[in-house]
Scaffold this motif. Structure first.
Motif, PDB file in Angstrom:
ATOM      1  N   ALA A 108      -1.606   4.308 -22.019  1.00  0.00           N
ATOM      2  CA  ALA A 108      -0.205   4.653 -22.254  1.00  0.00           C
ATOM      3  C   ALA A 108       0.361   3.887 -23.444  1.00  0.00           C
ATOM      4  CB  ALA A 108       0.623   4.372 -21.004  1.00  0.00           C
ATOM      5  N   SER A 109      -0.397   2.918 -23.951  1.00  0.00           N
ATOM      6  CA  SER A 109       0.104   2.146 -25.078  1.00  0.00           C
ATOM      7  C   SER A 109      -0.106   2.865 -26.408  1.00  0.00           C
ATOM      8  CB  SER A 109      -0.597   0.789 -25.146  1.00  0.00           C
ATOM      9  OG  SER A 109      -0.249   0.027 -24.020  1.00  0.00           O
ATOM     10  N   PHE A 110      -0.864   3.938 -26.358  1.00  0.00           N
ATOM     11  CA  PHE A 110      -1.096   4.709 -27.575  1.00  0.00           C
ATOM     12  C   PHE A 110      -0.504   6.093 -27.403  1.00  0.00           C
ATOM     13  CE2 PHE A 110      -4.196   1.430 -27.744  1.00  0.00           C
ATOM     14  CZ  PHE A 110      -4.426   1.187 -29.087  1.00  0.00           C
ATOM     15  N   ASN A 111       0.198   6.541 -28.445  1.00  0.00           N
ATOM     16  CA  ASN A 111       0.683   7.908 -28.409  1.00  0.00           C
ATOM     17  C   ASN A 111      -0.512   8.820 -28.660  1.00  0.00           C
ATOM     18  OD1 ASN A 111       1.877  10.385 -28.891  1.00  0.00           O
ATOM     19  ND2 ASN A 111       3.692   9.460 -29.786  1.00  0.00           N
ATOM     20  N   PRO A 112      -0.851   9.675 -27.673  1.00  0.00           N
ATOM     21  CA  PRO A 112      -2.087  10.460 -27.785  1.00  0.00           C
ATOM     22  C   PRO A 112      -2.141  11.388 -28.997  1.00  0.00           C
ATOM     23  CG  PRO A 112      -0.735  11.211 -25.950  1.00  0.00           C
ATOM     24  CD  PRO A 112      -0.150   9.921 -26.419  1.00  0.00           C
ATOM     25  N   PHE A 113      -1.008  11.610 -29.623  1.00  0.00           N
ATOM     26  CA  PHE A 113      -1.005  12.534 -30.755  1.00  0.00           C
ATOM     27  C   PHE A 113      -1.405  11.879 -32.077  1.00  0.00           C
ATOM     28  CE2 PHE A 113       1.678  14.603 -27.690  1.00  0.00           C
ATOM     29  CZ  PHE A 113       1.209  15.900 -27.752  1.00  0.00           C
ATOM     30  N   TYR A 114      -1.502  10.557 -32.065  1.00  0.00           N
ATOM     31  CA  TYR A 114      -1.817   9.890 -33.321  1.00  0.00           C
ATOM     32  C   TYR A 114      -3.130   9.130 -33.222  1.00  0.00           C
ATOM     33  CZ  TYR A 114       3.047  10.828 -34.399  1.00  0.00           C
ATOM     34  OH  TYR A 114       4.231  11.452 -34.630  1.00  0.00           O
ATOM     35  N   ARG A 136      -2.402   4.014 -36.124  1.00  0.00           N
ATOM     36  CA  ARG A 136      -0.949   3.956 -36.179  1.00  0.00           C
ATOM     37  C   ARG A 136      -0.394   2.626 -35.677  1.00  0.00           C
ATOM     38  NH1 ARG A 136       3.326   6.167 -32.609  1.00  0.00           N
ATOM     39  NH2 ARG A 136       5.110   6.703 -33.915  1.00  0.00           N
ATOM     40  N   TYR A 180      -9.068   8.957 -32.212  1.00  0.00           N
ATOM     41  CA  TYR A 180      -7.919   9.179 -31.334  1.00  0.00           C
ATOM     42  C   TYR A 180      -8.103   8.364 -30.060  1.00  0.00           C
ATOM     43  CZ  TYR A 180      -6.106  12.825 -34.290  1.00  0.00           C
ATOM     44  OH  TYR A 180      -5.556  13.490 -35.344  1.00  0.00           O
ATOM     45  N   HIS A 229      -8.138   8.923 -26.947  1.00  0.00           N
ATOM     46  CA  HIS A 229      -8.999   9.406 -25.867  1.00  0.00           C
ATOM     47  C   HIS A 229     -10.478   9.278 -26.201  1.00  0.00           C
ATOM     48  CE1 HIS A 229     -10.156  13.231 -27.744  1.00  0.00           C
ATOM     49  NE2 HIS A 229      -8.988  13.149 -28.325  1.00  0.00           N
TER      50      HIS A 229
END
Lengths: 266, 293, 333
Positions: free
Chosen positions: A101-107, A111, A151, A153
């Motif tokens: 949850a600490s990473f925005n999955p879209f980037y 980032r 990414y 994931h």
């Protein structure tokens, strides 16, 4: 040792309910002192208020009453502009519990590191920025070429958590709050993360606040342990004092229930 | 700690298209809409008949010369349908756009700002929610004047009451996203609320916005039909709804002129159904819980 | 005597990557047996396939999971052997699940229908096996079971949301064992609870064995320190395979497989032994199960790795009484 951060009668009250107001004191009159270069564990079960306390120190949640002083400045009253906040967050940063949850999955994972560079005023696209990122990744034992451009994931929880520690390495804060940084990770990879916090402290003199529910972990790594229960600090002292000679009833009860590896309960 | 993670992740465009075109609903929906788009845009080229030309014999059943027949005024129904689809889709797209823009703004501001701003905006939303939409439409359109109101005004009138549900949904999503760690990390990097809204929050809402847009297009198209049948839109603009209105006032049913209402009606139903299918398909592809392996 | 036997079972997840379908080998050629009167601790880290293995034990196979091969047998108290892998889902549901084998899932609260009272949930469970069951009988039985497990009997009249986390977990255990199944599987029953409640739940599980309510138990967890308090035998799973199984004391004090050793040494518990040895870790991470390595799956992270390990997969061999290990270090030439 010099005092780095101090909270004075910090209190946070949550109010819910429409017809009947339900008042919950998540953090109740907490005064703590953090010195430079120490590893402090804040131990408590879920709902004890430890995360709420951390959010207030991180300037993410406004306290109901009480003050936080960092290097003589009142964190909630003296800091006004975005520049002030940036100064504060350059000095006080965090690593959170859930690496996914600490990473925005879209980037791409780059980032969070670029954000760190921007915070300390380095252009992420400059050769200097690239060098700093690569160096920070190597410190946490990741190969930059295999990590950058991926990414979230595509990486494991342990790797993601290490990237977040490398972010802290770039920012070089004076105080790092780690909120359950290993509880989502597999037992066999936790040791690596704990080792990195130690490296951070040794090399940069960072004060680390380790927020955890795991007394064993706190015992293994910290210089000082604070035990939190129902919003209050109920016990404070060196690991040996807290673990071997607990004073508060709650700590005693807690210690009895922590499962042991080598000894079977009766 | 050990629960399965269901998470959004960025997908490559090709992966998305592959998944979409492997979805039966999407293929059917897309097929229908593709066909209607071809009809709307290529129609005037392939079938160069003026829809406003009243020199044809009136009330002709479908024949070789007039594939969909002619109406009581001697207008060619096929040409009318071609124009009608185009205008109906236009109303749909406009309604979708207006609704999304209003709803997104209100929802984002309420969700991000919180506190008193949130309470005021949400109370306002609730008030708008209970306004009877047809009544409001009648008031506005008759005030402006039915003949002076274009399709843009029709779309605006429809959007003015439909955005509320969307705004509430956006706000709810923002509230759940706001407490996520990556938002905290962006804040602690000194990002402003606006930057966080655009960079961190909007991508998470993208699918939902897309699905809502398709659904609100449907609301627009059908809402316009409703207003047309009530006689609240200009008679000089041909839409699918207007064709039904004409069929109704010329008592086409009574005279057995089925081609003047069954054909536009069928096309309208197909259009609506295809949009619904597309919305469901997008939801299925993007939402891993609904995806079938 | 064996209660539950798995023979060479494989279960794979079907996954779509871009436009290719691939198999994730979550459980790969696993053989395991659970004996009567035994609590088997199934230990492994996230993604090792332990939860999938629990689904295989129940034969609760749902897409995208697919049962590839193997046998799953359950021996009932009356001596009859049921072959679960041969049965249809409907048969399993009506005759086996809840009656001969039962599971307590990870999140107890979500296993309970929120709009029904506990007694009603129990009634539905019993009725799926015995359509003529009477509500009064079921309630009586449930209250007796609650009492046996040290829970107040008024719980039968409560809704699930009225119970606290630990209470809900124990209630699910009581309901799941209402029909005295031969085998009970518990999947991470304590990971969502705080340590004080954890201990009470463990006590409840131990009671099930002591009072002969269930014959055998499979305790799935990532936490060795917890499972060691209750298990008589521990099986360690890594990347879809069982790498070692042995009596609990042997695993804790004399682990054989390098992975088990590493795992034991990375535990931080409040003991002088732990403080002395410090916190250790295993470098690297588990392999992808889509395309697992040819040889031993632990080879990449192992500090005892040999040439052979990368080429051939080590078989699970017997070493001493009740001990099995899959490692080339222990294969005699």
């Amino acid at each position: 040792m010099r005092i780095l951060l101090e909270t004075k009668s910090l209190t946070k009250v949550f109010e819910t309910g429409f017809f009947k107001r339900i008042v919950v004191k998540a953090v109740d009159d907490v005064s703590i002192i953090l010195s430079e270069g120490e590893i402090v564990s804040l131990v408590g079960q879920s709902g004890s208020g430890k995360t709420t306390l951390a959010k207030m120190i991180l300037r993410l949640l406004e306290p109901t009453s009480g003050d936080i002083f960092f290097q003589g400045r009142n964190v909630w009253k003296d800091l006004k502009t975005l520049e002030d906040f940036k100064w504060y967050w350059k000095n006080v940063h965090a690593v959170f519990q859930n690496p996914y949850a600490s990473f925005n999955p879209f980037y791409k994972i780059d980032r969070v590191l670029h954000q760190a560079l921007m915070l300390i005023g380095i252009d992420p696209d400059s050769p200097e920025g690239d060098r700093v990122i690569r160096e920070a990744l190597e410190v946490v034992g990741l190969r930059p070429d295999e990590t950058l451009g991926k990414y979230p994931h595509q990486l494991s929880g342990g790797q993601l958590q290490r990237i977040l520690i490398s972010r802290a390495w770039i920012i070089k804060p004076k105080l790092l709050l780690a909120d359950e940084p290993v509880s989502m990770l597999d037992v066999s990879t936790r040791g690596k993360i704990l080792e990195l916090f130690d490296i951070l402290r040794k090399n940069l003199g960072t004060t680390i606040v380790f927020i955890t529910h795991d007394l064993g972990l706190a015992y293994a790594i910290s210089d000082r342990i604070l035990v939190m229960y129902k919003g209050k600090i109920v016990e404070e002292g060196s690991p040996d004092k807290v673990i071997l000679n607990p004073e508060h009833e709650y700590t005693k009860e807690l210690l009895k229930s922590v499962p042991t590896l080598y000894k079977k309960w009766s | 700690m050990v629960t399965e993670r269901l998470e959004v992740r960025s997908m490559k465009l090709i992966e998305l298209l592959y998944l979409l075109f492997n979805n039966k609903r999407f293929i059917i929906g897309f097929g229908i809409i593709f066909f209607e788009l071809i009809l709307a845009f290529m129609g005037p080229l392939l079938y160069p008949v003026d829809p406003f030309d009243t020199n044809n014999p009136p009330s002709l059943p479908p024949s070789e010369e007039h594939p969909f027949g002619t109406d009581r005024f001697g207008k060619d129904v096929f040409a009318l349908v071609v124009y009608g689809i185009r205008n109906s889709l236009y109303v749909g797209v406009l309604t979708g756009t207006f609704t999304i823009l209003i709803g997104l703004t209100v929802g984002l501001v309420a969700g991000i700002r919180g506190g008193i701003v949130d309470e005021v905006l949400m109370s306002f939303t609730n008030v708008v929610m209970i306004i009877p939409n047809v009544l409001l439409a009648i008031l506005i359109l008759t005030y402006v004047g039915v003949e002076r109101s274009g399709l843009e005004l029709v779309a605006a009138v429809l959007s003015i009451t439909t955005w509320t549900g969307f705004a509430r949904a956006v706000r709810a999503q923002i509230l759940s996203l706001r407490e996520r760690e990556f938002i905290y990390l962006s804040r602690m990097a000194g990002f402003s609320s606006i930057k966080i809204a655009f960079q961190d929050l909007l991508p998470h809402l993208a699918t939902f916005i897309l699905i809502s847009f398709v659904n609100y297009m449907n609301v627009g198209i059908n809402g316009e039909v409703g207003l047309s049948i009530l006689g609240l839109t200009s008679i000089s603009i041909v839409t699918l709804g207007k064709l039904l209105y004409f069929a109704a006032i010329t008592q086409a049913f009574l005279f057995g002129q089925w081609w003047t209402f069954l054909i536009p009606g069928a096309i309208l139903i197909l259009l609506s159904a295809s949009l619904l299918l597309i919305a469901t398909a997008i939801d299925e592809v993007f939402n891993p819980r609904l995806r079938r392996m | 005597m064996d209660r539950l036997t798995l023979k060479n079972v494989s279960a794979y997840y079907r996954q779509l990557i871009v436009n290719k379908e691939v198999y994730v080998r979550a459980v790969d050629d696993v053989s395991l047996s659970v004996k009567k009167g035994e609590v088997l601790g199934l230990v492994g880290e996230s993604g090792c396939g332990k939860t999938t293995l629990s689904k295989v034990m129940m034969m609760n196979i749902n897409p995208p999971l697919e049962f590839i091969k193997g046998e799953v047998q359950l021996t009932r108290r009356d001596g009859e052997v049921i072959r679960l892998h041969k049965m249809s889902r409907r048969l399993l549901k009506n005759f086996v699940w809840g009656k001969n084998i039962s599971i307590v899932p990870q999140e107890a609260m979500s296993a309970l229908m929120p709009t029904l009272k506990i007694k009603r949930i129990a009634y539905d469970l019993v009725r799926s096996h015995d359509p003529n069951a009477k509500l009064e009988d079921v309630v009586e039985r449930l209250e007796k079971r609650l009492e046996e497990l040290g829970l107040p009997d008024y719980i039968a009249d409560r809704y699930p949301f009225e119970l606290s986390g630990g209470m809900a977990q124990r209630t699910v255990i009581a309901v799941a064992t209402l029909l005295n199944p031969e085998v009970l599987i518990v999947d991470e029953p304590t990971s969502a609870l705080d340590v004080l409640t954890q201990r009470i739940v463990l006590k409840t599980l131990a009671d099930l064995m002591v009072k002969n309510i269930v014959d055998s138990m499979v305790f799935i967890t990532h936490d060795i320190a917890i499972v060691r308090q209750i298990a008589s035998r521990i099986a360690v799973m890594y990347a879809g395979k069982i790498v070692e199984s042995a009596p609990t004391e042997d695993i804790i004090f004399n682990p054989l497989h390098p992975y088990t050793k590493g795992l034991i040494e990375s535990i931080t518990s409040l003991e002088p032994e732990v403080r002395k040895r410090g916190v250790k870790y295993i470098p690297g991470q588990p392999p992808q199960l889509i395309n697992p390595p040819q040889g031993c799956r632990f080879a990449d992270r192992c500090s005892f790795v040999m040439e052979k390990c990368k080429k051939e997969e080590p078989p699970l061999i017997k070493i001493g009484e009740g001990r099995e290990v899959a490692c080339w270090l222990y294969v005699k030439r």
